[in-house]
Enzyme design. Structure first.
Site, PDB file in Angstrom:
ATOM      1  N   VAL A 132     -16.814 -53.922  30.867  1.00 48.81           N
ATOM      2  CA  VAL A 132     -17.376 -53.344  32.101  1.00 48.81           C
ATOM      3  C   VAL A 132     -17.238 -54.339  33.252  1.00 48.81           C
ATOM      4  CG1 VAL A 132     -19.401 -52.320  33.195  1.00 48.81           C
ATOM      5  CG2 VAL A 132     -19.054 -52.045  30.730  1.00 48.81           C
ATOM      6  N   ILE A 136     -17.337 -59.699  36.040  1.00 49.44           N
ATOM      7  CA  ILE A 136     -18.778 -59.763  36.334  1.00 49.44           C
ATOM      8  C   ILE A 136     -19.540 -59.716  35.006  1.00 49.44           C
ATOM      9  CG2 ILE A 136     -20.705 -58.723  37.610  1.00 49.44           C
ATOM     10  CD1 ILE A 136     -18.671 -57.162  39.277  1.00 49.44           C
ATOM     11  N   GLU A 190      -5.124 -48.728  33.747  1.00 49.50           N
ATOM     12  CA  GLU A 190      -5.062 -48.493  32.300  1.00 49.50           C
ATOM     13  C   GLU A 190      -3.641 -48.093  31.933  1.00 49.50           C
ATOM     14  OE1 GLU A 190      -7.829 -49.014  30.158  1.00 49.50           O
ATOM     15  OE2 GLU A 190      -8.296 -49.954  32.057  1.00 49.50           O
ATOM     16  N   LYS A 205     -17.420 -46.830  31.356  1.00 52.22           N
ATOM     17  CA  LYS A 205     -18.231 -47.997  31.732  1.00 52.22           C
ATOM     18  C   LYS A 205     -19.676 -47.584  32.008  1.00 52.22           C
ATOM     19  CE  LYS A 205     -14.199 -50.420  33.517  1.00 52.22           C
ATOM     20  NZ  LYS A 205     -13.267 -50.489  34.643  1.00 52.22           N
ATOM     21  N   GLY A 302      -7.801 -57.441  36.129  1.00 52.90           N
ATOM     22  CA  GLY A 302      -6.826 -58.524  36.295  1.00 52.90           C
ATOM     23  C   GLY A 302      -6.957 -59.530  35.172  1.00 52.90           C
TER      24      GLY A 302
END
Ligand code: NDP
Ligand code: HSE
Length: 437
Positions: A132, A136, A190, A205, A302
């Site tokens: 997710v 972060i 994706e 997510k 990324g």
């Protein structure tokens, strides 16, 4: 202490980034983990393909089950994606007594309940921070940092690809397709980019976040899902004229005994912090009863940002290799026996404001008819604007912003408006949220 051997399945964008970060920062990572972490084995599909990472010292195979079954591997890192082979690899690794780290949100959202049950029964960890919002640490924040709170709402920009496309439309007036191609080239999308565009990835997510926020079992099918495919450049600029930005949001909001679970494009005030989250960046607003509103921001996709989360999970797992399983943080934040289902608000019952764009015949009385239909359905107008000039058929774009109303009232009103002879095409509806407490 002896080094820990890990096996990585998949050396694409995320797998390559993970091996790279583990090499690059190995000394600091060892100091944090308390022992050296070594990638001893890795699986790829095509053994002849050149790799972005240094694979020296890694035994490569094209059979992912060799990694899951390697007796020297303590932690299996699943980075191939998908829900079938990935599921089998994870279950095999658990069967062999190995901990698992994965970035696979599709897998966790759809098969997580089974996976966590199997892991719990064996006293093993399945860590999924990278699943997710890329870099972060939102899983850790929700599971540990906010453990004292009753979560009121969680609103996130959680798909980097959609945000990248919407940002390009806003900043450069770009078309949808070239922005998608850029996001793919940068490794954000994706393998099936319709997952990004249609909102499925964001729904995966949100399923995970909602489960951890509210202590409910994972239920991907409960999330209402809409993507950004119908958003046009003119909606982006009309919204801007009205003081809003269009963002693709995942919303989990407590409402009495129910919870809203929805993913869709949304107008938000341009002055809100989430409105300035651009490009591949993600941000998640979490509002708890004790902490109030918090916002967590960073790169959502990324190689390096995602590897940052994968490696953090690997370090966490290595640190707790010798810990009593009962003392580990539960997979879904709440103890497995304390997860309880919650009713999800049916879409017709949600309440929000709306942006409507209509193509209407430019003649006296049409706007009055539209206003009458909205009024009859309990929809009150906040702003109404005619945009641009008449087209060759004598139609003009009209944009309406409404006050908050129930979705079912809005749907009824739209049906009646579309039935008017003066309306030339289906009404464009985008929800609008001020994100207030
Ligand atoms: P890629 O397509 O870049 O990489 C997939 C890798 O898996 C490739 O190395 C491929 O091998 C390998 N692979 C695929 N199938 C098999 C198989 N059957 N056996 C062995 N190896 C196999 O995907 P990503 O790195 O982008 O994504 C991986 C996971 O991370 C997905 O779950 C994705 O959702 C998730 N994720 C991705 C993010 C991103 O920014 N890209 C961010 C957060 C999560 P080969 O190279 O030989 O084809
Ligand atoms: N395709 C995903 C995105 C990757 O664009 O957000 C990160 O999960």
């Amino acid at each position: 202490m002896e080094p820990v051997n890990i096996g990585v399945v998949g050396l694409g964008t995320v797998g390559g980034g993970t091996v790279d970060v583990l090499h690059r920062n190995s000394a600091e990572i060892s100091r944090r983990a308390g022992r050296e972490i070594r990638v001893s084995r890795a699986a790829v599909r095509d053994l002849d393909r050149s790799r972005s990472c240094d694979t020296s010292g890694i035994t490569l195979t094209n059979d992912p089950f060799e990694v899951a079954n390697d007796p020297d591997v303590r932690v299996v890192v699943e980075l191939i994606g998908g829900e079938t082979t990935a599921f089998e690899i994870v279950m095999e690794a658990l069967e062999q007594g190995k901990h698992v780290v994965t970035a696979n949100k599709a897998l966790i959202a759809t098969r997580g309940n089974e996976i966590f049950r199997a892991a719990h029964e064996r006293g093993l960890v399945v860590a999924f921070e990278a699943a997710v919002a890329g870099g972060i640490s939102i899983i850790k924040i929700l599971r540990e940092g906010l453990a004292g709170n009753r979560v009121k709402q969680l609103v996130g920009i959680v798909n980097g690809t959609s945000n990248y496309i919407l940002t390009g439309m806003h900043e450069r007036g770009s078309d949808f397709e070239p922005m998608l191609r850029e996001a793919q080239a940068l490794g954000y999308a994706e393998s099936d980019p319709t997952f990004d565009i249609d909102g499925v990835d964001a729904a995966h997510k949100l399923t995970i976040l909602a489960s951890i926020a509210y202590g409910i079992p994972l239920d991907f099918s409960a999330v209402y899902t809409e993507g950004i495919g119908t958003i046009q450049g003119k909606d982006v600029s009309y919204a801007e004229d009205l003081g809003y930005r269009i963002k693709h949001l995942g919303i989990a909001r407590r409402r009495g005994n129910r919870v809203d679970l929805r993913v869709h494009p949304c107008l938000i005030p341009e002055t809100h912090l989430l409105a300035s989250v651009d490009g591949v960046m993600n941000a998640i607003l979490v509002e708890g009863d004790a902490v109030g509103q918090t916002i967590h921001y960073g790169a959502g996709a990324g190689a390096n940002p995602t590897a940052s989360s994968v490696v953090a999970d690997i370090v966490d797992v290595v640190r707790t290799l010798t810990a009593d399983p009962g003392n580990r943080v539960p997979h879904l934040a709440f103890q497995p026996t304390a997860l309880t289902s919650k009713d999800v608000t049916p879409l017709g019952d949600i309440e929000c404001a709306y942006y409507l764009r209509l193509l209407a015949l430019d003649r006296p009385g049409v706007l009055a008819e539209i206003a009458r239909i909205l009024g009859e359905n309990n929809v009150s107008i906040e702003a109404i604007r005619q945009q641009g000039t008449k087209n060759n058929d004598g139609n003009v774009s009209v944009v309406i912003v409404t006050h908050k109303t129930r979705e079912m009232s809005m749907t009824r009103a739209i049906g009646a408006i579309e039935a008017l002879p003066a309306i030339a095409e289906p009404v464009m509806r985008i929800r609008l949220d001020t994100l207030e407490a």
